[in-house]
Design a protein around this motif. Structure first.
Motif, PDB file in Angstrom:
ATOM      1  N   UNK A   1      29.624  33.724  40.748  1.00 49.64           N
ATOM      2  CA  UNK A   1      28.583  33.004  40.010  1.00 49.64           C
ATOM      3  C   UNK A   1      27.270  33.754  39.954  1.00 49.64           C
ATOM      4  N   UNK A   2      27.013  34.599  40.924  1.00 51.08           N
ATOM      5  CA  UNK A   2      25.707  35.270  41.001  1.00 51.08           C
ATOM      6  C   UNK A   2      25.803  36.782  40.863  1.00 51.08           C
ATOM      7  N   UNK A   3      26.996  37.296  40.591  1.00 47.93           N
ATOM      8  CA  UNK A   3      27.189  38.743  40.501  1.00 47.93           C
ATOM      9  C   UNK A   3      26.428  39.328  39.319  1.00 47.93           C
ATOM     10  N   UNK A   4      25.734  40.433  39.557  1.00 49.12           N
ATOM     11  CA  UNK A   4      24.996  41.141  38.505  1.00 49.12           C
ATOM     12  C   UNK A   4      25.697  42.473  38.243  1.00 49.12           C
ATOM     13  N   UNK A   5      26.374  42.586  37.133  1.00 52.36           N
ATOM     14  CA  UNK A   5      27.080  43.821  36.830  1.00 52.36           C
ATOM     15  C   UNK A   5      28.282  43.548  35.953  1.00 52.36           C
ATOM     16  N   UNK A   6      29.086  44.579  35.725  1.00 50.09           N
ATOM     17  CA  UNK A   6      30.277  44.457  34.890  1.00 50.09           C
ATOM     18  C   UNK A   6      31.500  44.328  35.797  1.00 50.09           C
ATOM     19  N   UNK A   7      32.338  43.319  35.517  1.00 51.18           N
ATOM     20  CA  UNK A   7      33.531  43.066  36.316  1.00 51.18           C
ATOM     21  C   UNK A   7      34.787  43.288  35.470  1.00 51.18           C
ATOM     22  N   UNK A   8      35.852  43.672  36.149  1.00 53.44           N
ATOM     23  CA  UNK A   8      37.139  43.908  35.487  1.00 53.44           C
ATOM     24  C   UNK A   8      38.255  43.275  36.316  1.00 53.44           C
ATOM     25  N   UNK A   9      39.300  42.816  35.608  1.00 50.03           N
ATOM     26  CA  UNK A   9      40.516  42.386  36.305  1.00 50.03           C
ATOM     27  C   UNK A   9      41.511  43.542  36.264  1.00 50.03           C
ATOM     28  N   UNK A  10      42.099  43.846  37.403  1.00 42.99           N
ATOM     29  CA  UNK A  10      43.007  44.978  37.503  1.00 42.99           C
ATOM     30  C   UNK A  10      44.443  44.514  37.272  1.00 42.99           C
ATOM     31  N   UNK A  11      45.208  45.285  36.518  1.00 41.50           N
ATOM     32  CA  UNK A  11      46.597  44.943  36.195  1.00 41.50           C
ATOM     33  C   UNK A  11      47.383  46.232  36.004  1.00 41.50           C
ATOM     34  N   UNK A  12      48.698  46.095  35.935  1.00 43.01           N
ATOM     35  CA  UNK A  12      49.544  47.261  35.710  1.00 43.01           C
ATOM     36  C   UNK A  12      49.350  47.809  34.304  1.00 43.01           C
ATOM     37  N   UNK A  13      49.439  49.139  34.183  1.00 37.13           N
ATOM     38  CA  UNK A  13      49.338  49.769  32.884  1.00 37.13           C
ATOM     39  C   UNK A  13      50.674  49.803  32.159  1.00 37.13           C
ATOM     40  N   UNK A  14      50.654  50.263  30.929  1.00 40.76           N
ATOM     41  CA  UNK A  14      51.878  50.325  30.137  1.00 40.76           C
ATOM     42  C   UNK A  14      52.808  51.424  30.624  1.00 40.76           C
ATOM     43  N   UNK A  15      52.241  52.485  31.194  1.00 43.25           N
ATOM     44  CA  UNK A  15      53.055  53.566  31.715  1.00 43.25           C
ATOM     45  C   UNK A  15      53.208  53.437  33.228  1.00 43.25           C
ATOM     46  N   UNK A  16      54.270  54.028  33.735  1.00 44.21           N
ATOM     47  CA  UNK A  16      54.562  53.942  35.160  1.00 44.21           C
ATOM     48  C   UNK A  16      53.447  54.609  35.971  1.00 44.21           C
ATOM     49  N   UNK A  17      53.093  54.012  37.103  1.00 49.91           N
ATOM     50  CA  UNK A  17      52.077  54.506  38.025  1.00 49.91           C
ATOM     51  C   UNK A  17      50.680  54.578  37.398  1.00 49.91           C
ATOM     52  N   UNK A  18      50.420  53.691  36.446  1.00 48.42           N
ATOM     53  CA  UNK A  18      49.077  53.572  35.883  1.00 48.42           C
ATOM     54  C   UNK A  18      48.662  52.105  35.962  1.00 48.42           C
ATOM     55  N   UNK A  19      47.364  51.874  35.782  1.00 44.72           N
ATOM     56  CA  UNK A  19      46.894  50.499  35.728  1.00 44.72           C
ATOM     57  C   UNK A  19      45.761  50.396  34.726  1.00 44.72           C
ATOM     58  N   UNK A  20      45.434  49.170  34.337  1.00 43.81           N
ATOM     59  CA  UNK A  20      44.367  48.963  33.379  1.00 43.81           C
ATOM     60  C   UNK A  20      43.337  47.982  33.937  1.00 43.81           C
ATOM     61  N   UNK A  21      42.117  48.130  33.458  1.00 42.11           N
ATOM     62  CA  UNK A  21      41.017  47.265  33.866  1.00 42.11           C
ATOM     63  C   UNK A  21      40.512  46.532  32.635  1.00 42.11           C
ATOM     64  N   UNK A  22      40.645  45.204  32.651  1.00 48.57           N
ATOM     65  CA  UNK A  22      40.176  44.382  31.536  1.00 48.57           C
ATOM     66  C   UNK A  22      38.835  43.759  31.912  1.00 48.57           C
ATOM     67  N   UNK A  23      37.813  43.980  31.066  1.00 50.27           N
ATOM     68  CA  UNK A  23      36.496  43.433  31.375  1.00 50.27           C
ATOM     69  C   UNK A  23      36.542  41.908  31.427  1.00 50.27           C
ATOM     70  N   UNK A  24      35.837  41.350  32.395  1.00 49.99           N
ATOM     71  CA  UNK A  24      35.797  39.901  32.604  1.00 49.99           C
ATOM     72  C   UNK A  24      34.371  39.421  32.417  1.00 49.99           C
ATOM     73  N   UNK A  25      34.197  38.337  31.687  1.00 49.40           N
ATOM     74  CA  UNK A  25      32.897  37.688  31.557  1.00 49.40           C
ATOM     75  C   UNK A  25      33.045  36.233  31.993  1.00 49.40           C
TER      76      UNK A  25
END
Length: 335
Positions: free
Chosen positions: A52-76
């Motif tokens: 609720x009080x975080x100041x900055x850009x946040x991302x949710x981490x998840x698996x990427x489309x390719x093996x041994x990769x991951x993606x970060x989706x911005x969260x608001x």
């Protein structure tokens, strides 16, 4: 580090930066990036209690489309009741009300960096003379005001600056003063009068002269100021510590006494988050200090003149920190 893709706003790190995970991170965690300086950036978890009080850009981490990769989706996120009236009455406008944060943060950063560079040039070039910290504060504030007003891009935008801005904790106390109250050396902001959005920056200053050598207590005070800056998250979107000195003792001294060696911000040194710094003398100058963020110290040296250190500090969420007043009081001048 394993490859990753970012979906959303890019974090403020360079293409050649080394990304280091400093927390144990699992799928679906909410994370953020923190610059550690000198080509290194930390990836850390944002705790649920801080959302609720975080100041900055946040991302949710998840698996990427390719093996041994991951993606970060911005969260608001927006928590009820909304601070912004437009977002409260028209939720569809929520994303647009959040957009100015990064833009205004970037502008505030540019203003501070420009003023910092000009201050160094003018002092070491001999066009201004600074004999104490109050003089340093006034000269920097003058440059900030002149340049900051150029960033008013519309008739609805106002750049403001205050000196010795008073703030009060509604609970707890500042470690530095031992009280609920503190004053920020310089506080600047950009406000949009139409949307009622305001973004701000807190700056703490230190000026150590060779003639008034107060060692090692000065080194302790620097880390104490960083500790205060980390607590300003509820009213400052970003913070800076600026240290100036004509004494090489703080910049490139070969070594310090073991009793006070913990308090070390010499050029090239670093501090790791949550390390405890202790004054080991028989009568300690102050209590142990532990900071929430990691830092790397890089000085702008000037042979035969005044050396400068500018440190960016990420203010941590602190929901119990508020303004003492909505307007300046006596002793809190606006320029």
């Amino acid at each position: 580090m394993t490859g990753f893709a970012i979906l959303g706003d890019l974090p403020p790190f360079g293409t050649n930066d080394v990304i280091e995970m400093i927390d144990e991170i699992v799928r679906y965690d909410i994370v953020t990036f923190e610059s550690a300086g000198q080509g290194k950036t930390y990836l850390r978890v944002v705790k649920h209690k801080d959302f609720a009080t975080f100041k900055g850009v946040m991302y949710q981490i998840d698996r990427g489309e390719e093996e041994e990769t991951f993606q970060l989706r911005q969260v608001r996120m927006q928590f009820w009741p909304c601070d912004n009236e437009a977002a409260r009455t028209n939720p569809q406008r929520l994303s647009s009300t959040l957009e100015p944060l990064n833009m205004n943060r970037d502008r505030l950063t540019e203003i501070v960096e420009f003023a910092y560079a000009r201050l160094r040039e003018k002092i070491n070039g001999g066009s201004i003379c600074v004999e104490n910290e109050a003089s340093l504060q006034l000269h920097l504030s003058s440059i900030l005001k002149t340049f900051g007003e150029l960033y008013e891009s519309s008739k609805n935008e106002v750049f403001s600056i205050e000196l010795e801005k008073p703030v009060t904790l509604s609970g707890g106390r500042f470690e530095k003063s031992g009280t609920r109250k503190a004053k920020i050396d310089i506080w600047i902001s950009i406000e949009n009068l139409e949307t009622k959005t305001k973004h701000s920056c807190a700056i703490e200053l230190k000026y150590f002269k060779f003639a008034n050598h107060r060692e090692p207590n000065n080194r302790y005070d620097v880390f104490s100021d960083i500790q205060n800056l980390e607590s300003y998250g509820d009213f400052a979107d970003l913070c800076f510590l600026i240290v100036a000195t004509d004494h090489p003792h703080y910049v490139n001294q070969e070594n310090y006494s073991q009793d006070t060696a913990d308090f070390d911000f010499r050029h090239g040194k670093s501090y790791h988050a949550e390390a405890v710094l202790t004054y080991k003398t028989k009568k300690p100058y102050g209590d142990p200090i532990s900071l929430g963020n990691s830092y790397s110290f890089v000085w702008d040296e000037f042979s035969g003149g005044v050396h400068f250190l500018k440190l960016s500090v990420i203010p941590r969420s602190s929901s119990n920190l508020t303004f003492e007043r909505d307007c300046p009081e006596a002793g809190s001048p606006s320029i």
